[in-house]
Enzyme design. Structure first.
Site, PDB file in Angstrom:
ATOM      1  N   TYR A 150       0.827  -1.213   0.000  1.00  0.00           N
ATOM      2  CA  TYR A 150       0.000   0.000   0.000  1.00  0.00           C
ATOM      3  C   TYR A 150       0.860   1.261   0.000  1.00  0.00           C
ATOM      4  CZ  TYR A 150      -4.341  -2.536   0.174  1.00  0.00           C
ATOM      5  OH  TYR A 150      -5.403  -3.339  -0.188  1.00  0.00           O
ATOM      6  N   ARG A 192       1.854   1.733  -3.557  1.00  0.00           N
ATOM      7  CA  ARG A 192       0.722   2.260  -4.341  1.00  0.00           C
ATOM      8  C   ARG A 192       0.460   3.725  -3.988  1.00  0.00           C
ATOM      9  NH1 ARG A 192      -4.118  -1.681  -3.531  1.00  0.00           N
ATOM     10  NH2 ARG A 192      -5.144  -0.151  -4.870  1.00  0.00           N
ATOM     11  N   ASN A 212     -12.073   3.351  -6.930  1.00  0.00           N
ATOM     12  CA  ASN A 212     -10.646   3.607  -6.770  1.00  0.00           C
ATOM     13  C   ASN A 212     -10.342   4.201  -5.404  1.00  0.00           C
ATOM     14  OD1 ASN A 212     -10.516   2.686  -9.361  1.00  0.00           O
ATOM     15  ND2 ASN A 212     -10.403   4.718 -10.279  1.00  0.00           N
ATOM     16  N   HIS A 214     -14.734   1.934  -2.072  1.00  0.00           N
ATOM     17  CA  HIS A 214     -13.731   1.005  -1.532  1.00  0.00           C
ATOM     18  C   HIS A 214     -12.699   1.705  -0.665  1.00  0.00           C
ATOM     19  CE1 HIS A 214     -14.751  -1.725  -5.211  1.00  0.00           C
ATOM     20  NE2 HIS A 214     -15.660  -1.822  -4.247  1.00  0.00           N
ATOM     21  N   CYS A 265      -8.445  -0.280  17.277  1.00  0.00           N
ATOM     22  CA  CYS A 265      -9.476   0.629  17.833  1.00  0.00           C
ATOM     23  C   CYS A 265     -10.157   1.474  16.766  1.00  0.00           C
ATOM     24  CB  CYS A 265      -8.839   1.546  18.890  1.00  0.00           C
ATOM     25  SG  CYS A 265      -7.772   2.823  18.199  1.00  0.00           S
ATOM     26  N   CYS A 286      -0.610   2.528  16.313  1.00  0.00           N
ATOM     27  CA  CYS A 286      -1.638   3.508  16.658  1.00  0.00           C
ATOM     28  C   CYS A 286      -1.172   4.351  17.845  1.00  0.00           C
ATOM     29  CB  CYS A 286      -2.924   2.758  17.018  1.00  0.00           C
ATOM     30  SG  CYS A 286      -4.206   3.770  17.765  1.00  0.00           S
ATOM     31  N   CYS A 342      -3.669   3.378  20.973  1.00  0.00           N
ATOM     32  CA  CYS A 342      -3.697   2.088  21.691  1.00  0.00           C
ATOM     33  C   CYS A 342      -2.509   1.194  21.346  1.00  0.00           C
ATOM     34  CB  CYS A 342      -5.002   1.342  21.361  1.00  0.00           C
ATOM     35  SG  CYS A 342      -4.988   0.556  19.727  1.00  0.00           S
ATOM     36  N   THR A 371     -13.995   0.095 -15.712  1.00  0.00           N
ATOM     37  CA  THR A 371     -14.148  -0.990 -14.740  1.00  0.00           C
ATOM     38  C   THR A 371     -14.474  -2.284 -15.468  1.00  0.00           C
ATOM     39  OG1 THR A 371     -15.310  -1.756 -12.749  1.00  0.00           O
ATOM     40  CG2 THR A 371     -16.601  -0.451 -14.305  1.00  0.00           C
ATOM     41  N   SER A 372     -13.921  -3.381 -14.954  1.00  0.00           N
ATOM     42  CA  SER A 372     -14.194  -4.690 -15.560  1.00  0.00           C
ATOM     43  C   SER A 372     -15.562  -5.202 -15.132  1.00  0.00           C
ATOM     44  CB  SER A 372     -13.114  -5.686 -15.133  1.00  0.00           C
ATOM     45  OG  SER A 372     -13.103  -5.778 -13.700  1.00  0.00           O
TER      46      SER A 372
END
Ligand code: BV8
Ligand code: ZN
Length: 280
Positions: free
Chosen positions: A72, A75, A107, A124, A135, A175, A178, A216-217
């Site tokens: 991520y 990306r 996206n 998404h 949390c 985080c 927490c 989009t597919s």
């Protein structure tokens, strides 16, 4: 792939001419011309040997948080270094011609917003809204681009980046509230879509008088079921995609072109009619 019989920017502009509340449903193909790999297109770069669908799951993150977090971050760096393409710009321009434009996107990038679209629903989630796995508190987004970002991940990243032999791992931050692991703010396969966003999207599609489906597919549910809400109301469903998709058979017009090629031509025709004083 063949167009529908009369697919052309003129036919599409005609179909949109009298509409005022245009909905636009976009997928990964919308950002392809900004250098962002699609989900099911050819794999490239660092992650060529990984199937996105295998990485975009809660199980993958539980199994190997640094691997999924690095994917991520890679990306996010691609998006931060990308620019909105002419298709994103055209959709933003459409807002200046039609008073009720809503963009419903699968996206997780921010290219629609950076192009100027002001009513964007992210079905998404988003790469820019990390949150704590434990949390659920939002965690501040840290840029993944730039020298320190690339340095931290030990490689230059971005379109055309070099591909290191092995996928690097980057441990997710903890985080600040927490201490739990921070996860990307996206909807993974097997996770429910954000209910409020889904409800706003379905209401927009029950109200719109035309739907543009771009890039989009039509494979991923429940997003892929959305065009039916428009079709069953007898409103035009217009697809822009250089290939056929699961949406094509239900579309009134399929123009097999790309987002950055097709959308500007449609909006230009609508703008010309607007300037000539006709309905747009
Ligand atoms: C849900 C965020 C239930 C993450 C994404 C078995 C187990 C579990 C679930 C399922 C299962 N079987 C089916 C399901 C449902 C599953 C699903 O649909 N699976 C598919 C693969 C069969 N769906 C889910 O899991 C959803 N949740 O069902 O939850 C539930 C309910 C309540 C409570 C708990 C659970 C969640 C789905 C969301 C997944 N997350 N993204 C991330 O990004 O990492 S989806 C991911 O795919 C992206 O968002 C992407 O946008 C999306 C859809 O793909 P496309 O956008 O269509 O991209 P693709 O590459 O496929 O196609 C690109 C297209 O562009 C092509 O057509 C190409 O021709 C075109 N193109 C290329 N270049 C251009 C272009 N077009 C225009 N211009 C160009 N230049
Ligand atoms: Zn927490």
């Amino acid at each position: 792939m063949t167009d529908t019989p009369y697919a052309s920017p003129v036919a599409i502009a005609e179909a949109l001419l009298s509409s005022t509340r245009v909905a636009v449903l976009t997928g990964a193909g919308m950002s392809a011309e900004s250098g962002i790999p699609t989900f099911r297109g050819s794999r490239n770069g660092l992650w060529a040997e990984f199937d996105p669908q295998q990485l975009a799951t809660p199980a993958a993150f539980r199994r190997d948080p640094p691997l999924v977090w690095a994917w991520y971050r890679w990306r996010t760096a691609l998006v931060e270094q990308a620019v909105p393409n002419a298709g994103h710009q055209a959709i933003a321009q459409l807002e200046r011609l039609k008073e009720g434009v809503v963009v419903i996107t699968q996206n997780v990038d921010d290219l629609h917003e950076r192009a100027g679209s002001s009513n964007v629903l992210h079905l998404h989630g988003s790469l820019f809204e990390p949150r704590c796995l434990a949390c659920a508190r939002p965690h501040p987004h840290e840029s993944a681009a730039g020298p320190e970002g690339a340095q931290r991940q030990g490689r230059t990243i971005g379109p055309g980046a070099s591909t290191p032999e092995a996928a690097l791992r980057v441990s997710p931050p903890a985080c600040t509230h927490c201490g739990g692991p921070v996860r990307p703010g996206v909807v993974w396969f097997g996770e429910g879509l954000p209910a409020a966003t889904w409800n706003r999207a379905t209401r927009a599609l029950e109200d719109c008088d035309a739907l543009l489906v771009v890039g989009t597919s039509g494979v991923v549910q429940p997003a892929a079921s959305l065009p039916r809400l428009v079709k069953q109301r007898g409103k035009p469903v217009i697809e822009i995609n250089p290939d056929t998709s699961e949406i094509t058979h239900g579309a009134d017009i399929h123009w097999n072109t790309t987002a950055a090629e097709g959308l500007p031509r449609i909006v230009e025709l609508l703008g010309a009619r607007h300037a000539a004083g006709g309905p747009t």
